[in-house]
Scaffold this motif. Sequence first.
Motif, mmCIF file in Angstrom:
data_model
loop_
_atom_site.group_PDB
_atom_site.id
_atom_site.type_symbol
_atom_site.label_atom_id
_atom_site.label_comp_id
_atom_site.label_asym_id
_atom_site.label_seq_id
_atom_site.Cartn_x
_atom_site.Cartn_y
_atom_site.Cartn_z
ATOM 1 N N TRP A 121 0.818 -1.222 0.000
ATOM 2 C CA TRP A 121 0.000 0.000 0.000
ATOM 3 C C TRP A 121 0.849 1.268 0.000
ATOM 4 O O TRP A 121 0.320 2.368 -0.176
ATOM 5 C CB TRP A 121 -0.932 0.004 1.209
ATOM 6 C CG TRP A 121 -2.080 -0.939 1.089
ATOM 7 C CD1 TRP A 121 -2.032 -2.304 1.083
ATOM 8 C CD2 TRP A 121 -3.457 -0.591 0.951
ATOM 9 N NE1 TRP A 121 -3.294 -2.818 0.957
ATOM 10 C CE2 TRP A 121 -4.192 -1.791 0.880
ATOM 11 C CE3 TRP A 121 -4.134 0.625 0.899
ATOM 12 C CZ2 TRP A 121 -5.575 -1.814 0.746
ATOM 13 C CZ3 TRP A 121 -5.520 0.603 0.775
ATOM 14 C CH2 TRP A 121 -6.220 -0.604 0.689
ATOM 15 N N ALA A 129 -6.532 5.899 0.405
ATOM 16 C CA ALA A 129 -6.839 5.306 1.706
ATOM 17 C C ALA A 129 -6.586 6.319 2.802
ATOM 18 O O ALA A 129 -5.732 7.194 2.670
ATOM 19 C CB ALA A 129 -5.973 4.061 1.960
ATOM 20 N N GLY A 171 -8.046 -2.622 4.382
ATOM 21 C CA GLY A 171 -7.490 -3.298 3.218
ATOM 22 C C GLY A 171 -6.641 -4.501 3.599
ATOM 23 O O GLY A 171 -6.694 -5.549 2.941
ATOM 24 N N ARG A 209 -6.134 0.149 -2.470
ATOM 25 C CA ARG A 209 -4.684 0.187 -2.677
ATOM 26 C C ARG A 209 -4.371 0.854 -4.015
ATOM 27 O O ARG A 209 -4.958 0.552 -5.038
ATOM 28 C CB ARG A 209 -4.104 -1.218 -2.641
ATOM 29 C CG ARG A 209 -2.601 -1.220 -2.812
ATOM 30 C CD ARG A 209 -1.966 -2.592 -2.722
ATOM 31 N NE ARG A 209 -2.739 -3.593 -3.415
ATOM 32 C CZ ARG A 209 -2.863 -4.848 -2.987
ATOM 33 N NH1 ARG A 209 -2.293 -5.243 -1.887
ATOM 34 N NH2 ARG A 209 -3.576 -5.710 -3.672
ATOM 35 N N SER A 243 -10.442 3.115 0.834
ATOM 36 C CA SER A 243 -9.722 1.895 1.189
ATOM 37 C C SER A 243 -9.417 1.092 -0.076
ATOM 38 O O SER A 243 -9.808 -0.058 -0.212
ATOM 39 C CB SER A 243 -10.556 1.054 2.168
ATOM 40 O OG SER A 243 -9.842 -0.103 2.553
ATOM 41 N N GLY A 254 -8.803 2.934 6.369
ATOM 42 C CA GLY A 254 -8.866 2.238 5.084
ATOM 43 C C GLY A 254 -7.690 1.313 4.863
ATOM 44 O O GLY A 254 -7.834 0.229 4.285
ATOM 45 N N LEU A 255 -6.501 1.709 5.318
ATOM 46 C CA LEU A 255 -5.327 0.849 5.210
ATOM 47 C C LEU A 255 -5.539 -0.433 6.014
ATOM 48 O O LEU A 255 -5.333 -1.540 5.509
ATOM 49 C CB LEU A 255 -4.077 1.586 5.701
ATOM 50 C CG LEU A 255 -2.814 0.737 5.854
ATOM 51 C CD1 LEU A 255 -2.357 0.163 4.516
ATOM 52 C CD2 LEU A 255 -1.713 1.553 6.510
#
Length: 142
Positions: free
Chosen positions: A13, A29, A37, A25, A23, A33-34
């Motif tokens: 990411w 994000a 993911g 990649r 969210s 969101g990271l």
Amino acid sequence: MDEPREVAIARGWLGTPYVHQASTRGAGADCLGLIRGIWREIHGAEPESPPPYSGDWAECGGVEVLWQAALRHLRPVPADAPLAAGQVLLFRMREGAIAKHLGLVSDAEGTRFIHAYTSHGVIESPLTRPWAGRIAARFRFP
């Protein structure tokens, strides 16, 4: 020693632009969101969808919304356990404020972390003393 799967996923990411509530990649994000993911890549579908939230969502109220969500889906790490690669970090950005930022420890020594940061996107940062002092809780993916 191989890096934990969570770290390898998070590294994929890096460079994703910061986009509030996103969210995806490579496209956008925020810090939540990271983590979402990473969850999707490990477990598939997310266990719940976050409601819409504003950039200042944690500035009023007093309810630890993000902490409560983490407790529902992640495994708490005891406060006296050492920092370890793959741990999810929950940060309190100001003393007395609601915890509202997330990151992932990215090295075995616990000196770096990956997070999505406003105006910077998904980056790997040193876990400096000021950052470490903001850690409110730590978790592991199930």
